[in-house]
Design a protein around this motif. Structure first.
Motif, PDB file in Angstrom:
ATOM      1  N   GLU A 129       0.839  -1.197   0.000  1.00  0.00           N
ATOM      2  CA  GLU A 129       0.000   0.000   0.000  1.00  0.00           C
ATOM      3  C   GLU A 129       0.871   1.244   0.000  1.00  0.00           C
ATOM      4  O   GLU A 129       1.933   1.249   0.599  1.00  0.00           O
ATOM      5  CB  GLU A 129      -0.861   0.053   1.262  1.00  0.00           C
ATOM      6  CG  GLU A 129      -2.092  -0.777   1.221  1.00  0.00           C
ATOM      7  CD  GLU A 129      -2.964  -0.473   2.424  1.00  0.00           C
ATOM      8  OE1 GLU A 129      -4.108  -0.050   2.202  1.00  0.00           O
ATOM      9  OE2 GLU A 129      -2.511  -0.650   3.559  1.00  0.00           O
ATOM     10  N   TRP A 140      -7.598  -1.440   0.715  1.00  0.00           N
ATOM     11  CA  TRP A 140      -6.238  -1.298   0.214  1.00  0.00           C
ATOM     12  C   TRP A 140      -6.119   0.023  -0.541  1.00  0.00           C
ATOM     13  O   TRP A 140      -7.012   0.405  -1.291  1.00  0.00           O
ATOM     14  CB  TRP A 140      -5.916  -2.467  -0.701  1.00  0.00           C
ATOM     15  CG  TRP A 140      -4.480  -2.558  -1.092  1.00  0.00           C
ATOM     16  CD1 TRP A 140      -3.466  -3.085  -0.366  1.00  0.00           C
ATOM     17  CD2 TRP A 140      -3.896  -2.107  -2.317  1.00  0.00           C
ATOM     18  NE1 TRP A 140      -2.280  -2.979  -1.051  1.00  0.00           N
ATOM     19  CE2 TRP A 140      -2.518  -2.390  -2.251  1.00  0.00           C
ATOM     20  CE3 TRP A 140      -4.401  -1.479  -3.446  1.00  0.00           C
ATOM     21  CZ2 TRP A 140      -1.645  -2.091  -3.278  1.00  0.00           C
ATOM     22  CZ3 TRP A 140      -3.528  -1.169  -4.473  1.00  0.00           C
ATOM     23  CH2 TRP A 140      -2.167  -1.480  -4.377  1.00  0.00           C
ATOM     24  N   ASP A 158      -3.603   2.726  -2.919  1.00  0.00           N
ATOM     25  CA  ASP A 158      -2.418   2.903  -3.753  1.00  0.00           C
ATOM     26  C   ASP A 158      -2.400   4.343  -4.262  1.00  0.00           C
ATOM     27  O   ASP A 158      -2.853   4.630  -5.363  1.00  0.00           O
ATOM     28  CB  ASP A 158      -2.430   1.912  -4.914  1.00  0.00           C
ATOM     29  CG  ASP A 158      -1.167   1.980  -5.751  1.00  0.00           C
ATOM     30  OD1 ASP A 158      -0.156   2.538  -5.282  1.00  0.00           O
ATOM     31  OD2 ASP A 158      -1.186   1.484  -6.886  1.00  0.00           O
TER      32      ASP A 158
END
Length: 170
Positions: free
Chosen positions: A29, A54, A56
């Protein structure tokens, strides 16, 4: 126990803070962070999920006034977003397409964003067996997004040499 790597630092125009990507060695991450150089305080600008999903987020760049951050986030595909540089509030998606869009920078007058977009054949980005991201070696073009009109202009062609980290000369 999570050793984080910090990359792609950008110093604010006033020189008082640094924005960077912080990536987890355990999960992969990544978040956009702001380090206050006077106090040493670190603010995670993009972890709005508090671990529930999650994340990003990467490649922050600043407007010439330092009040806006432009960055990349991945929610299915990789798109460009903006947010308030002081708080991380007011996050707004500015690209929403099937292309992999990366490495945004703002124009000096704040009217546009230059970024890299994959327009080649096949996938622009794939996951490696180790969990990292592998980018296609060719097929990338530079795009200018006009923030007032939403118009996108290709600055390069797919058959021209690729540019993966644009910069704008002030």
């Amino acid at each position: 126990g999570d050793a984080r790597s910090n990359a792609r630092p950008r110093v604010a125009p006033d020189g008082l803070s640094v924005f960077y990507t912080s990536t987890s060695s355990l999960t992969g991450e990544s978040f956009v962070m702001r380090l206050d150089l006077r106090t040493g305080a670190v603010l995670n600008l993009t972890n709005g999920t508090s671990g529930a999903a999650w994340v990003d987020d990467a490649a922050p760049a600043l407007s010439s006034t330092g009040d806006t951050v432009v960055f990349t986030t991945t929610l299915g595909t990789s798109d460009i977003w903006t947010m308030d540089a002081a708080t991380g509030y007011g996050a707004r998606r500015v690209t929403d397409d099937a292309h992999v869009d990366l490495s945004p920078v703002m124009t000096p007058d704040g009217s546009g964003i230059i970024y890299v977009s994959y327009r080649g054949a096949g996938e622009g980005a794939t996951s490696s067996p180790q969990g990292g991201v592998m980018l296609a070696p060719t097929g990338w073009v530079l795009i200018r997004l006009d923030l007032r009109t939403g118009a996108k202009t290709a600055l390069t062609e797919v058959n021209e040499p690729d540019a993966l980290q644009p910069e704008v000369d002030p």
